[in-house]
Structures are given as C-alpha cells and as structure tokens.
Write a protein that holds these residues in place. Structure first.
Motif, PDB file in Angstrom:
ATOM      1  N   PRO A  89       7.461   0.649 -18.057  1.00 29.21           N
ATOM      2  CA  PRO A  89       8.256   1.509 -18.906  1.00 29.21           C
ATOM      3  C   PRO A  89       9.300   0.693 -19.649  1.00 29.21           C
ATOM      4  O   PRO A  89       9.534  -0.474 -19.354  1.00 29.21           O
ATOM      5  CB  PRO A  89       8.917   2.472 -17.914  1.00 29.21           C
ATOM      6  N   LEU A  90       9.953   1.294 -20.617  1.00 28.86           N
ATOM      7  CA  LEU A  90      10.884   0.573 -21.462  1.00 28.86           C
ATOM      8  C   LEU A  90      12.060   0.008 -20.677  1.00 28.86           C
ATOM      9  O   LEU A  90      12.604  -1.027 -21.031  1.00 28.86           O
ATOM     10  CB  LEU A  90      11.402   1.500 -22.574  1.00 28.86           C
ATOM     11  N   SER A  91      12.450   0.698 -19.630  1.00 31.31           N
ATOM     12  CA  SER A  91      13.639   0.270 -18.901  1.00 31.31           C
ATOM     13  C   SER A  91      13.339  -0.801 -17.866  1.00 31.31           C
ATOM     14  O   SER A  91      14.252  -1.310 -17.236  1.00 31.31           O
ATOM     15  CB  SER A  91      14.278   1.471 -18.195  1.00 31.31           C
ATOM     16  N   TRP A  92      12.093  -1.161 -17.668  1.00 32.35           N
ATOM     17  CA  TRP A  92      11.724  -2.159 -16.663  1.00 32.35           C
ATOM     18  C   TRP A  92      11.079  -3.347 -17.333  1.00 32.35           C
ATOM     19  O   TRP A  92      10.381  -3.235 -18.325  1.00 32.35           O
ATOM     20  CB  TRP A  92      10.740  -1.588 -15.637  1.00 32.35           C
ATOM     21  N   THR A  93      11.299  -4.524 -16.755  1.00 33.64           N
ATOM     22  CA  THR A  93      10.592  -5.701 -17.242  1.00 33.64           C
ATOM     23  C   THR A  93       9.162  -5.735 -16.729  1.00 33.64           C
ATOM     24  O   THR A  93       8.271  -6.253 -17.381  1.00 33.64           O
ATOM     25  CB  THR A  93      11.321  -6.970 -16.796  1.00 33.64           C
ATOM     26  N   SER A  94       8.957  -5.217 -15.525  1.00 35.39           N
ATOM     27  CA  SER A  94       7.611  -5.100 -14.970  1.00 35.39           C
ATOM     28  C   SER A  94       7.652  -4.043 -13.896  1.00 35.39           C
ATOM     29  O   SER A  94       8.694  -3.625 -13.456  1.00 35.39           O
ATOM     30  CB  SER A  94       7.126  -6.433 -14.393  1.00 35.39           C
ATOM     31  N   SER A  95       6.485  -3.596 -13.471  1.00 30.30           N
ATOM     32  CA  SER A  95       6.465  -2.537 -12.470  1.00 30.30           C
ATOM     33  C   SER A  95       5.315  -2.758 -11.526  1.00 30.30           C
ATOM     34  O   SER A  95       4.875  -3.871 -11.310  1.00 30.30           O
ATOM     35  CB  SER A  95       6.372  -1.192 -13.166  1.00 30.30           C
ATOM     36  N   SER A  96       4.789  -1.687 -11.005  1.00 29.52           N
ATOM     37  CA  SER A  96       3.769  -1.775  -9.977  1.00 29.52           C
ATOM     38  C   SER A  96       2.517  -2.449 -10.494  1.00 29.52           C
ATOM     39  O   SER A  96       2.082  -2.195 -11.614  1.00 29.52           O
ATOM     40  CB  SER A  96       3.438  -0.374  -9.472  1.00 29.52           C
ATOM     41  N   LEU A  97       1.931  -3.291  -9.678  1.00 30.30           N
ATOM     42  CA  LEU A  97       0.701  -3.971 -10.028  1.00 30.30           C
ATOM     43  C   LEU A  97      -0.460  -3.274  -9.344  1.00 30.30           C
ATOM     44  O   LEU A  97      -0.401  -2.963  -8.160  1.00 30.30           O
ATOM     45  CB  LEU A  97       0.749  -5.436  -9.593  1.00 30.30           C
ATOM     46  N   LEU A  98      -1.528  -3.033 -10.104  1.00 36.10           N
ATOM     47  CA  LEU A  98      -2.727  -2.405  -9.563  1.00 36.10           C
ATOM     48  C   LEU A  98      -3.790  -3.462  -9.381  1.00 36.10           C
ATOM     49  O   LEU A  98      -4.178  -4.134 -10.340  1.00 36.10           O
ATOM     50  CB  LEU A  98      -3.226  -1.318 -10.522  1.00 36.10           C
ATOM     51  N   HIS A  99      -4.263  -3.605  -8.195  1.00 37.20           N
ATOM     52  CA  HIS A  99      -5.245  -4.636  -7.879  1.00 37.20           C
ATOM     53  C   HIS A  99      -6.568  -3.967  -7.546  1.00 37.20           C
ATOM     54  O   HIS A  99      -6.649  -3.174  -6.620  1.00 37.20           O
ATOM     55  CB  HIS A  99      -4.766  -5.495  -6.711  1.00 37.20           C
ATOM     56  N   ASN A 100      -7.596  -4.264  -8.303  1.00 38.93           N
ATOM     57  CA  ASN A 100      -8.920  -3.711  -8.058  1.00 38.93           C
ATOM     58  C   ASN A 100      -9.697  -4.667  -7.169  1.00 38.93           C
ATOM     59  O   ASN A 100      -9.454  -5.864  -7.143  1.00 38.93           O
ATOM     60  CB  ASN A 100      -9.643  -3.502  -9.388  1.00 38.93           C
ATOM     61  N   SER A 101     -10.653  -4.144  -6.417  1.00 36.80           N
ATOM     62  CA  SER A 101     -11.362  -4.979  -5.465  1.00 36.80           C
ATOM     63  C   SER A 101     -12.802  -4.553  -5.265  1.00 36.80           C
ATOM     64  O   SER A 101     -13.141  -3.410  -5.453  1.00 36.80           O
ATOM     65  CB  SER A 101     -10.633  -4.968  -4.137  1.00 36.80           C
ATOM     66  N   ASP A 102     -13.667  -5.520  -4.895  1.00 34.87           N
ATOM     67  CA  ASP A 102     -15.093  -5.202  -4.820  1.00 34.87           C
ATOM     68  C   ASP A 102     -15.875  -6.050  -3.819  1.00 34.87           C
ATOM     69  O   ASP A 102     -17.041  -6.270  -3.993  1.00 34.87           O
ATOM     70  CB  ASP A 102     -15.729  -5.344  -6.196  1.00 34.87           C
ATOM     71  N   ILE A 103     -15.252  -6.551  -2.762  1.00 33.39           N
ATOM     72  CA  ILE A 103     -15.986  -7.264  -1.715  1.00 33.39           C
ATOM     73  C   ILE A 103     -15.722  -6.556  -0.401  1.00 33.39           C
ATOM     74  O   ILE A 103     -14.599  -6.169  -0.122  1.00 33.39           O
ATOM     75  CB  ILE A 103     -15.547  -8.742  -1.612  1.00 33.39           C
ATOM     76  N   PHE A 104     -16.734  -6.422   0.429  1.00 28.74           N
ATOM     77  CA  PHE A 104     -16.587  -5.680   1.680  1.00 28.74           C
ATOM     78  C   PHE A 104     -15.777  -6.488   2.693  1.00 28.74           C
ATOM     79  O   PHE A 104     -16.096  -7.610   3.009  1.00 28.74           O
ATOM     80  CB  PHE A 104     -17.959  -5.377   2.265  1.00 28.74           C
ATOM     81  N   LEU A 105     -14.696  -5.891   3.170  1.00 29.13           N
ATOM     82  CA  LEU A 105     -13.913  -6.463   4.256  1.00 29.13           C
ATOM     83  C   LEU A 105     -13.606  -5.355   5.242  1.00 29.13           C
ATOM     84  O   LEU A 105     -13.314  -4.233   4.842  1.00 29.13           O
ATOM     85  CB  LEU A 105     -12.588  -7.057   3.744  1.00 29.13           C
ATOM     86  N   LEU A 106     -13.673  -5.654   6.504  1.00 27.66           N
ATOM     87  CA  LEU A 106     -13.451  -4.642   7.524  1.00 27.66           C
ATOM     88  C   LEU A 106     -11.961  -4.553   7.847  1.00 27.66           C
ATOM     89  O   LEU A 106     -11.353  -5.512   8.275  1.00 27.66           O
ATOM     90  CB  LEU A 106     -14.246  -5.000   8.778  1.00 27.66           C
ATOM     91  N   PHE A 107     -11.402  -3.357   7.640  1.00 29.68           N
ATOM     92  CA  PHE A 107      -9.989  -3.104   7.952  1.00 29.68           C
ATOM     93  C   PHE A 107      -9.090  -4.163   7.316  1.00 29.68           C
ATOM     94  O   PHE A 107      -8.410  -4.905   7.991  1.00 29.68           O
ATOM     95  CB  PHE A 107      -9.768  -3.071   9.453  1.00 29.68           C
ATOM     96  N   GLN A 108      -9.073  -4.205   6.024  1.00 32.83           N
ATOM     97  CA  GLN A 108      -8.316  -5.219   5.316  1.00 32.83           C
ATOM     98  C   GLN A 108      -6.829  -4.923   5.365  1.00 32.83           C
ATOM     99  O   GLN A 108      -6.390  -3.784   5.378  1.00 32.83           O
ATOM    100  CB  GLN A 108      -8.786  -5.290   3.870  1.00 32.83           C
ATOM    101  N   ILE A 109      -6.039  -5.990   5.411  1.00 38.47           N
ATOM    102  CA  ILE A 109      -4.585  -5.905   5.457  1.00 38.47           C
ATOM    103  C   ILE A 109      -4.021  -6.648   4.259  1.00 38.47           C
ATOM    104  O   ILE A 109      -4.502  -7.726   3.903  1.00 38.47           O
ATOM    105  CB  ILE A 109      -4.043  -6.514   6.763  1.00 38.47           C
ATOM    106  N   ALA A 110      -3.004  -6.068   3.637  1.00 39.69           N
ATOM    107  CA  ALA A 110      -2.302  -6.705   2.525  1.00 39.69           C
ATOM    108  C   ALA A 110      -0.866  -6.958   2.941  1.00 39.69           C
ATOM    109  O   ALA A 110      -0.211  -6.091   3.526  1.00 39.69           O
ATOM    110  CB  ALA A 110      -2.353  -5.836   1.281  1.00 39.69           C
ATOM    111  N   SER A 111      -0.376  -8.145   2.645  1.00 40.18           N
ATOM    112  CA  SER A 111       1.011  -8.499   2.959  1.00 40.18           C
ATOM    113  C   SER A 111       1.693  -9.013   1.705  1.00 40.18           C
ATOM    114  O   SER A 111       1.146  -9.838   0.983  1.00 40.18           O
ATOM    115  CB  SER A 111       1.068  -9.561   4.069  1.00 40.18           C
TER     116      SER A 111
END
Length: 535
Positions: A89-111
């Motif tokens: 938005p105009l008031s922010w320099t950047s905001s939420s990043l959307l990450h798309n994914s397409d490889i099978f991983l079991l119970f993946q964790i993001a840190s």
C-alpha cells in the motif's frame, strides 16, 4: 601498516529452552511443540520432556539468524518455493510476501529470522529445503493457508504484526502498527478494504476454523469482532469489497495490551494473551446457545422496561410493545451472546507466547501451551470449571538473568550465576552437570585446581562451592555491601597461583584473602589478610 587482531564469533549456545522474542506453535500432528531457541528451532516432546529434533540454519551460532517467527503447515500438501510477490500500500515500503510452492514435503515448517530470511524445513528429516529472501529486517509474522499451498510473511520493515488467510487462500488480512486492518485480494494483489476503529497499534488477529468471525486486539480495552462475508452473502446495495463487517466489541478483563489472539482448531475456544502474566479464555457458543442467550437478554430487558412503566412512566409503553412484537420472536444475536469468558489462566511469570494443541484431549476442552520469560514451557488443560497444569519443561537453563560466567583454568568447566542458582556446565557439549542453590550471585571464580569455586553475592556473602559434588560448603559474611568482583592473585610470573584472591564490594572495601586448606569440618576456608577502604 595493517594491524592484525583476533575476531571472536559465537561458537555454542546452550541451556536455552524458548526465546523471549519469538512465538511457539505446534506441528500438525500435535505431538511436538516447536519452540525457537535463539538461532535454533527445537521440537519438544512435552510428555517425555526432551527435544526430539533440532533445526539449525548454521553450524555456528549467529544473532542475525535468530528465529523471530515460526509456522507449521496444516497439511502435507505440495510445498516448495517457485517465487514470491509483494503487497505494498502507499503508506508502506513493503508488506506481506506470498510464497508459492510445489514440491511435496511432509509436515513442513517455516521459520522467519532476524536478518529477514525465511527457511523451509522438512520436519521428518530436520533439513532446510529452501531459503527465501525478501524482507529487509526481522520477520514478525508467518502463516500458511489451509491447503499449505501459500505462505504469507510480514516483517518489521512494513510494521506488520499479524496476518491470516481467508476464502481458501484467495484473500489475506493483515494488521499493523498503523492502527489499520487491511484485506487483500491475492488474485489482483491489491488492498480491497481498510478497516478502522482501533485507537492504538493492532498486535494480533485470528479467524475461526469455519471462517465466520475475525477477532483483533490492540492496546484498547476491548476486543473487536467482525463478520466475514462471502460472495454468496453479498446484498445488492452493499459493496462487494466489504469483506469484514463490524460485529461488536467485548471488554477485556486485563488492561495490558493484547499480545496474541488464537482460536483452537475446532473454533470453540478463543485465547487472548496479554503482555503480562494472564490469558483470557473465551467460549464460543453455537447458534442454538447464542439464540437462547439473546432471548434471555431481551426478556430481562423487557422486564426492566415493564418495571419502570409500572412505576408510572407511560413513555416506556411503546418500547414494551416494540420489544414484544419485533425482537422477542427473532432476536438479533450480539457478540456478547456468542463469546463468553470461560476461564482466566494466570502464570507465575510473564507470558511470551501461546499455542493451542490441534489434538482434542480425552478429558477437558483443549490443551494450551505457554512460553514464559524465565526460559520455561508450560502446558495446561482447559476445562469448563478449572485450568490445570499438565507438563512443564524447565531443564538446563537459568530462570532469570545470568550475572556472571567463568571458565576453569583447563577450560573443561564453565560456571554461571543468577539470582538463586549456580550452574556448572560442560562447555564442549552444553550439558548442565550441577545446579547449586545459592544467593544472588554477581561474580564468580574457580579456585586453582578447579575442585572448588567462589561466588560473590548481592548480600555481601562469599559462598564456597564443591564443584565435584555440586554442593555449597560454607558461606562467609565477607562484605557489608554486594560483592562486585573476585580476582585471583597472580604469582611473580603472572599466572594464577594458590596464594589467594581479591574481592571488591559496593561497601567501598577491597579485601585480600588467602587460602587455608582444612581437613575438618570443611575442605577449604579463607582468611582475610588485608582490607583497603575507599571513600
């Protein structure tokens, strides 16, 4: 001429159970609690009380890689990174990043880490599968959608404090320190609604499992609730961009600001953690119970109006007829009819973060885990009439600030002091060998030979410890003020000798001590050789 110098880097950190500046969460199986510990992420088995797996981004400890947020994939669908997009938005320099994914991983964790990077982990192998870069500063919020096909992140560079997906991942709701809640359309990648109303920074928000309600909290004294409208519920004269519609407010019991808001997996409970020692647990009533409660509320209102009318106030007669004909048959459910305060959990120390276990317990309503600022993890069972503690992890680390650390002469032992305990460590493995109860230790030193140790306390006492047995031998009232330093007396060659040591205190005295080896009743004692007074 170029000067050479030694560069020191962190080599090993141990005794940390949970970091203060990050949030905990459960893995999708509900068997392990994920707790950030500086730059590592530990998966704790709460029943057995040990870390079954440890996720480490590097072999060397680094402050830049400190874990600041964590999220677990709710399902084992296809996940891997192919790219990202930024919402600005105009008031922010950047905001939420959307990450798309397409490889099978079991119970993946993001840190998310302090340097702005995001790492995706395979929970089964405990290996890093991908590293995402996009934020310029620490990552403050991470959330998967229900299908685990999208991952959204917010950071300090855009002041995003929390976020959540809506409409099967087609929309994203974010809150920030600018007091606004924003709704994003992910297909158009534009903000379609800005919700106002909060008078201070919005710190957290969450959505129930059925996506009926969204709740947000700030430093205001009330929680704000919103209806989540779908395309099928749109009316002709209303804007199609109005996704969130005001539902109502509930006054909180605690005056501290909201830190975290979370629904349990079934959506029957709402936990409100404040920036203090308490968590308010709200029961979410179903439609039948809410309607019954709304009718009772209107009946009480009608009785009060009729009582005033019987006194002689005829002006209330029209209001009685209005209540009888319109609202009593089909009452409008208010937010207070649907959300009811169930219990208030009060911890012994300040609560840093909370997490609901996704598994339903055999007894009780839900299981809630807490991370405390004294390096502890606690798990509580929530029931309709009480809250009971199930598990507690308080291994290794100190319960308060560490005031001094000392290495033995052969570097095989490390001693640390805090307000009520002295711990002896193996610095090579990070294993705690002994925990000794003591006074408020401000300084410490090993006696030559490393069989004994000295601790100077805040009360002015000098404690003698047996390192091998892990026990306190003797306590000497050495100073009238707190002992600030203990320095061994060197010999003529400059090396540490067995002559004695010097203590400095807040009472303006510097005392010289010599060792005396005794057989009984104690092993070692000290004699005050000389006292120098400073004014």
């Amino acid at each position: 001429m170029v000067k050479s110098y030694l560069r020191y880097e962190p080599g090993l950190a141990f005794g940390v159970i949970a970091s203060i500046d990050s949030k905990i969460t459960y893995d999708p199986s509900g068997l392990h609690l994920l707790a950030p510990a500086l730059d590592k992420l530990a998966a704790w088995n709460l029943k057995q009380g040990f870390a079954s797996k440890t996720f480490s981004p590097s072999s060397r400890s680094s402050h830049a890689l400190a874990v600041t947020s964590v999220a677990a994939s709710p399902s084992s669908s296809s996940t891997s990174v192919t790219g990202f997009s930024s919402l600005s938005p105009l008031s922010w320099t950047s905001s939420s990043l959307l990450h798309n994914s397409d490889i099978f991983l079991l119970f993946q964790i993001a840190s998310g880490h302090a340097d702005g990077s995001i790492r995706l982990w395979d929970c089964k192998k405990a290996t890093c599968e991908a590293t995402l870069n996009g934020h310029k500063s620490a990552v403050t919020a991470l959330r998967y959608n229900h299908l685990s096909s999208l991952l959204a992140s917010g950071g300090k560079d855009c002041d995003v404090t929390d976020l959540v997906f809506l409409d099967s991942g087609k929309k994203l709701v974010t809150c920030s320190k600018d007091k606004f809640i924003r709704v994003w359309d992910l297909e158009m990648q534009h903000c379609i609604q800005i919700v106002t109303g909060h008078h201070s920074e919005v710190w957290s928000l969450d959505v129930d499992q059925k996506e009926r309600f969204l709740v947000s909290g700030s430093a205001d004294t009330e929680l704000r609730f919103f209806w989540i409208r779908t395309n099928a519920e749109m009316v002709e004269n209303e804007s199609k961009w109005e996704i969130l519609k005001q539902f109502g407010e509930i006054q909180r019991q605690n005056k501290d600001r909201v830190a975290t808001l979370r629904f349990n997996k079934s959506g029957s409970l709402l936990a409100c953690q404040v920036a203090g020692k308490s968590v308010e647990i709200y029961r979410v009533l179903d439609d039948v119970e809410s309607m019954r409660k709304a009718k009772r509320r209107l009946h009480r209102k009608k009785e009060k109006v009729m009582a005033k009318a019987m006194v002689g106030d005829d002006e209330n007669g029209g209001l009685v007829d209005s209540l009888s004909s319109q609202e009593l048959q089909h009452p409008t459910v208010a937010v207070s009819d649907m959300f009811k305060l169930l219990q208030t959990l009060r911890a012994s120390k300040k609560i840093c973060s909370i997490a609901f276990c996704p598994n339903v317990p055999k007894v009780g309503l839900a299981t809630l885990s807490l991370s405390l600022n004294n390096n502890m993890l606690e798990t509580h069972l929530i029931d309709t009439d009480k809250i009971s503690k199930l598990y507690s992890i308080e291994l290794h680390g100190h319960r308060s600030d560490i005031r001094s650390v000392t290495l033995s002469s052969d570097n095989d032992l490390l001693m640390s002091t805090s307000h009520n305990a002295v711990k002896i460590w193996n610095p090579s493995t990070g294993v705690c060998l002994h925990t000794i109860e003591s006074g408020y230790g401000l300084c410490s030193s090993f006696v030559p030979g490393n069989r004994y140790a000295l601790v100077g306390t805040k009360s002015g006492a000098l404690e003698i410890l047996d390192v091998g047995s892990g026990s306190s031998i003797e306590v000497i009232e050495a100073h009238a003020g707190s002992i600030r330093s203990i320095v061994p007396i060197p010999d003529d060659n400059g090396s540490v000798s067995s002559c004695g040591f010097v203590t400095g205190s807040a009472d303006h005295d510097v005392k010289f001590w010599e060792y005396q080896l005794l057989q009984k009743p104690v092993n070692v004692s000290f004699l005050d050789m000389q006292t120098i007074f400073y004014c």
